[in-house]
Design a protein around this motif. Structure first.
Motif, PDB file in Angstrom:
ATOM      1  N   GLY A 115     112.001  19.326  20.144  1.00  0.00           N
ATOM      2  CA  GLY A 115     111.150  20.489  20.320  1.00  0.00           C
ATOM      3  C   GLY A 115     110.574  21.068  19.041  1.00  0.00           C
ATOM      4  N   HIS A 116     110.759  20.404  17.904  1.00  0.00           N
ATOM      5  CA  HIS A 116     110.175  20.864  16.649  1.00  0.00           C
ATOM      6  C   HIS A 116     108.717  20.413  16.588  1.00  0.00           C
ATOM      7  CE1 HIS A 116     114.484  20.645  15.690  1.00  0.00           C
ATOM      8  NE2 HIS A 116     114.244  21.677  14.891  1.00  0.00           N
ATOM      9  N   GLN A 117     107.794  21.366  16.623  1.00  0.00           N
ATOM     10  CA  GLN A 117     106.359  21.083  16.481  1.00  0.00           C
ATOM     11  C   GLN A 117     105.847  20.146  17.586  1.00  0.00           C
ATOM     12  OE1 GLN A 117     104.377  22.653  14.354  1.00  0.00           O
ATOM     13  NE2 GLN A 117     106.077  23.755  13.449  1.00  0.00           N
ATOM     14  N   GLN A 118     104.564  19.863  17.507  1.00  0.00           N
ATOM     15  CA  GLN A 118     103.909  18.940  18.424  1.00  0.00           C
ATOM     16  C   GLN A 118     103.743  17.594  17.738  1.00  0.00           C
ATOM     17  OE1 GLN A 118     102.889  19.482  21.640  1.00  0.00           O
ATOM     18  NE2 GLN A 118     103.982  21.423  21.474  1.00  0.00           N
ATOM     19  N   PRO A 119     103.806  16.505  18.486  1.00  0.00           N
ATOM     20  CA  PRO A 119     103.560  15.198  17.862  1.00  0.00           C
ATOM     21  C   PRO A 119     102.101  15.114  17.388  1.00  0.00           C
ATOM     22  CG  PRO A 119     103.846  14.970  20.237  1.00  0.00           C
ATOM     23  CD  PRO A 119     104.108  16.400  19.904  1.00  0.00           C
ATOM     24  N   PRO A 120     101.848  14.279  16.394  1.00  0.00           N
ATOM     25  CA  PRO A 120     100.466  14.113  15.922  1.00  0.00           C
ATOM     26  C   PRO A 120      99.582  13.584  17.046  1.00  0.00           C
ATOM     27  CG  PRO A 120     102.023  13.008  14.458  1.00  0.00           C
ATOM     28  CD  PRO A 120     102.784  13.458  15.657  1.00  0.00           C
ATOM     29  N   ASN A 121      98.358  14.045  17.079  1.00  0.00           N
ATOM     30  CA  ASN A 121      97.379  13.567  18.052  1.00  0.00           C
ATOM     31  C   ASN A 121      96.807  12.255  17.534  1.00  0.00           C
ATOM     32  OD1 ASN A 121      94.649  13.087  19.092  1.00  0.00           O
ATOM     33  ND2 ASN A 121      94.936  15.030  20.162  1.00  0.00           N
ATOM     34  N   PRO A 122      97.037  11.139  18.228  1.00  0.00           N
ATOM     35  CA  PRO A 122      96.589   9.835  17.725  1.00  0.00           C
ATOM     36  C   PRO A 122      95.098   9.767  17.416  1.00  0.00           C
ATOM     37  CG  PRO A 122      98.137   9.506  19.508  1.00  0.00           C
ATOM     38  CD  PRO A 122      97.826  10.987  19.463  1.00  0.00           C
ATOM     39  N   ALA A 123      94.259  10.312  18.282  1.00  0.00           N
ATOM     40  CA  ALA A 123      92.806  10.261  18.040  1.00  0.00           C
ATOM     41  C   ALA A 123      92.436  11.052  16.788  1.00  0.00           C
ATOM     42  CB  ALA A 123      92.048  10.789  19.251  1.00  0.00           C
ATOM     43  N   GLU A 124      93.051  12.231  16.618  1.00  0.00           N
ATOM     44  CA  GLU A 124      92.776  13.041  15.426  1.00  0.00           C
ATOM     45  C   GLU A 124      93.278  12.348  14.164  1.00  0.00           C
ATOM     46  OE1 GLU A 124      94.344  16.977  15.953  1.00  0.00           O
ATOM     47  OE2 GLU A 124      93.075  17.369  17.697  1.00  0.00           O
ATOM     48  N   MET A 125      94.441  11.734  14.248  1.00  0.00           N
ATOM     49  CA  MET A 125      94.996  11.036  13.076  1.00  0.00           C
ATOM     50  C   MET A 125      94.144   9.823  12.716  1.00  0.00           C
ATOM     51  SD  MET A 125      97.492  12.757  11.876  1.00  0.00           S
ATOM     52  CE  MET A 125      98.346  11.591  10.806  1.00  0.00           C
ATOM     53  N   ASP A 126      93.689   9.079  13.723  1.00  0.00           N
ATOM     54  CA  ASP A 126      92.809   7.934  13.455  1.00  0.00           C
ATOM     55  C   ASP A 126      91.544   8.393  12.749  1.00  0.00           C
ATOM     56  OD1 ASP A 126      94.607   6.205  14.674  1.00  0.00           O
ATOM     57  OD2 ASP A 126      93.494   6.101  16.559  1.00  0.00           O
ATOM     58  N   LYS A 127      90.954   9.487  13.238  1.00  0.00           N
ATOM     59  CA  LYS A 127      89.736  10.027  12.635  1.00  0.00           C
ATOM     60  C   LYS A 127      89.999  10.499  11.210  1.00  0.00           C
ATOM     61  CE  LYS A 127      86.098  13.439  13.292  1.00  0.00           C
ATOM     62  NZ  LYS A 127      85.629  14.582  14.071  1.00  0.00           N
ATOM     63  N   PHE A 128      91.120  11.198  11.002  1.00  0.00           N
ATOM     64  CA  PHE A 128      91.482  11.669   9.667  1.00  0.00           C
ATOM     65  C   PHE A 128      91.600  10.494   8.696  1.00  0.00           C
ATOM     66  CE2 PHE A 128      94.631  12.471   6.402  1.00  0.00           C
ATOM     67  CZ  PHE A 128      94.167  13.642   5.833  1.00  0.00           C
ATOM     68  N   CYS A 129      92.287   9.448   9.122  1.00  0.00           N
ATOM     69  CA  CYS A 129      92.474   8.277   8.260  1.00  0.00           C
ATOM     70  C   CYS A 129      91.143   7.622   7.914  1.00  0.00           C
ATOM     71  CB  CYS A 129      93.421   7.275   8.921  1.00  0.00           C
ATOM     72  SG  CYS A 129      95.132   7.822   8.930  1.00  0.00           S
ATOM     73  N   GLU A 130      90.273   7.509   8.894  1.00  0.00           N
ATOM     74  CA  GLU A 130      88.964   6.912   8.645  1.00  0.00           C
ATOM     75  C   GLU A 130      88.152   7.759   7.663  1.00  0.00           C
ATOM     76  OE1 GLU A 130      84.937   5.861  11.143  1.00  0.00           O
ATOM     77  OE2 GLU A 130      86.864   5.724  12.177  1.00  0.00           O
ATOM     78  N   GLU A 131      88.167   9.061   7.844  1.00  0.00           N
ATOM     79  CA  GLU A 131      87.394   9.965   6.986  1.00  0.00           C
ATOM     80  C   GLU A 131      87.927  10.046   5.563  1.00  0.00           C
ATOM     81  OE1 GLU A 131      87.438  13.677   9.096  1.00  0.00           O
ATOM     82  OE2 GLU A 131      85.860  13.044  10.488  1.00  0.00           O
ATOM     83  N   HIS A 132      89.227   9.844   5.388  1.00  0.00           N
ATOM     84  CA  HIS A 132      89.841  10.025   4.075  1.00  0.00           C
ATOM     85  C   HIS A 132      90.289   8.723   3.415  1.00  0.00           C
ATOM     86  CE1 HIS A 132      89.996  14.052   5.856  1.00  0.00           C
ATOM     87  NE2 HIS A 132      89.785  14.436   4.611  1.00  0.00           N
ATOM     88  N   GLY A 133      89.944   7.595   3.989  1.00  0.00           N
ATOM     89  CA  GLY A 133      90.194   6.317   3.345  1.00  0.00           C
ATOM     90  C   GLY A 133      91.601   5.769   3.452  1.00  0.00           C
ATOM     91  N   PHE A 134      92.364   6.243   4.429  1.00  0.00           N
ATOM     92  CA  PHE A 134      93.680   5.651   4.663  1.00  0.00           C
ATOM     93  C   PHE A 134      93.488   4.384   5.490  1.00  0.00           C
ATOM     94  CE2 PHE A 134      94.930   9.969   3.698  1.00  0.00           C
ATOM     95  CZ  PHE A 134      96.122   9.803   2.998  1.00  0.00           C
ATOM     96  N   ALA A 135      94.270   3.366   5.183  1.00  0.00           N
ATOM     97  CA  ALA A 135      94.158   2.105   5.906  1.00  0.00           C
ATOM     98  C   ALA A 135      94.577   2.280   7.369  1.00  0.00           C
ATOM     99  CB  ALA A 135      95.008   1.031   5.242  1.00  0.00           C
ATOM    100  N   ARG A 136      95.608   3.103   7.597  1.00  0.00           N
ATOM    101  CA  ARG A 136      96.153   3.317   8.938  1.00  0.00           C
ATOM    102  C   ARG A 136      97.233   4.380   8.839  1.00  0.00           C
ATOM    103  NH1 ARG A 136      98.750  -1.407  12.772  1.00  0.00           N
ATOM    104  NH2 ARG A 136      99.329  -0.035  14.473  1.00  0.00           N
ATOM    105  N   TRP A 137      97.706   4.876   9.963  1.00  0.00           N
ATOM    106  CA  TRP A 137      98.825   5.816   9.981  1.00  0.00           C
ATOM    107  C   TRP A 137      99.875   5.340  10.976  1.00  0.00           C
ATOM    108  CZ3 TRP A 137     100.659   9.044  13.953  1.00  0.00           C
ATOM    109  CH2 TRP A 137      99.922   9.003  15.138  1.00  0.00           C
ATOM    110  N   PHE A 138     101.097   5.774  10.744  1.00  0.00           N
ATOM    111  CA  PHE A 138     102.212   5.444  11.631  1.00  0.00           C
ATOM    112  C   PHE A 138     103.067   6.684  11.816  1.00  0.00           C
ATOM    113  CE2 PHE A 138     101.042   1.376   9.920  1.00  0.00           C
ATOM    114  CZ  PHE A 138     101.313   0.455  10.912  1.00  0.00           C
ATOM    115  N   GLU A 139     103.515   6.919  13.037  1.00  0.00           N
ATOM    116  CA  GLU A 139     104.512   7.941  13.299  1.00  0.00           C
ATOM    117  C   GLU A 139     105.863   7.274  13.051  1.00  0.00           C
ATOM    118  OE1 GLU A 139     105.882  10.515  17.133  1.00  0.00           O
ATOM    119  OE2 GLU A 139     103.717  10.323  16.787  1.00  0.00           O
TER     120      GLU A 139
END
Length: 145
Positions: free
Chosen positions: A64-88
């Motif tokens: 119950g600590h916080q909400q999990p990352p939103n996959p679509a938002e994280m994918d967009k963030f990675c694309e916009e900021h030059g990350f190769a990919r993200w993993f939970e």
């Protein structure tokens, strides 16, 4: 000082704590610092090293600590900021750690393979410290010697 830690890096993992949203703010600074201070070898074409973003402590989200990352938002963030990919991930229960590391290593190997294809399998020295680093490709004529 971080330049010393980054020396000759070919890839990086940037980690933030999903239970503490303020740690996500540091992700921008770490990525900018990496992009400014380290690059792929010129022989490989230069450019930014692959960086994978890890959303760590996912095991605590189940409690119950916080909400999990939103996959679509994280994918967009990675694309916009030059990350190769993200993993939970969770370092505690070792979830997705191997997958993230494997992805990063595969990304580096693909860059090297692309370089070797462009150069016909000939490696160049990687730095100016007097040490020649090369990858020797096996001969199609069988074992050597």
């Amino acid at each position: 000082m971080t330049r010393v830690y980054y020396k000759e890096a070919l890839g990086a993992l940037v980690v933030y704590d999903v239970t503490r949203p303020q740690t996500f703010e540091g992700v921008h600074r770490w990525k900018a610092d990496l992009d400014q201070k380290v690059a792929l070898p010129e022989a490989w074409g230069g450019g930014n090293i692959p960086v994978v973003l890890l959303a760590n402590k996912s095991d605590l989200l189940q409690d119950g600590h916080q909400q999990p990352p939103n996959p679509a938002e994280m994918d967009k963030f990675c694309e916009e900021h030059g990350f190769a990919r993200w993993f939970e991930t969770s370092a505690k229960d070792n979830s997705n750690i191997d997958e993230a590391a494997r992805y990063l290593v595969q990304s580096i190997l693909e860059i090297e393979e692309d370089y070797l294809e462009r150069t016909g399998g000939v490696s160049e020295p990687m730095d100016d410290d007097g040490i020649i680093r090369m990858r020797v490709e096996p001969s199609s004529n069988g074992p050597c010697c």
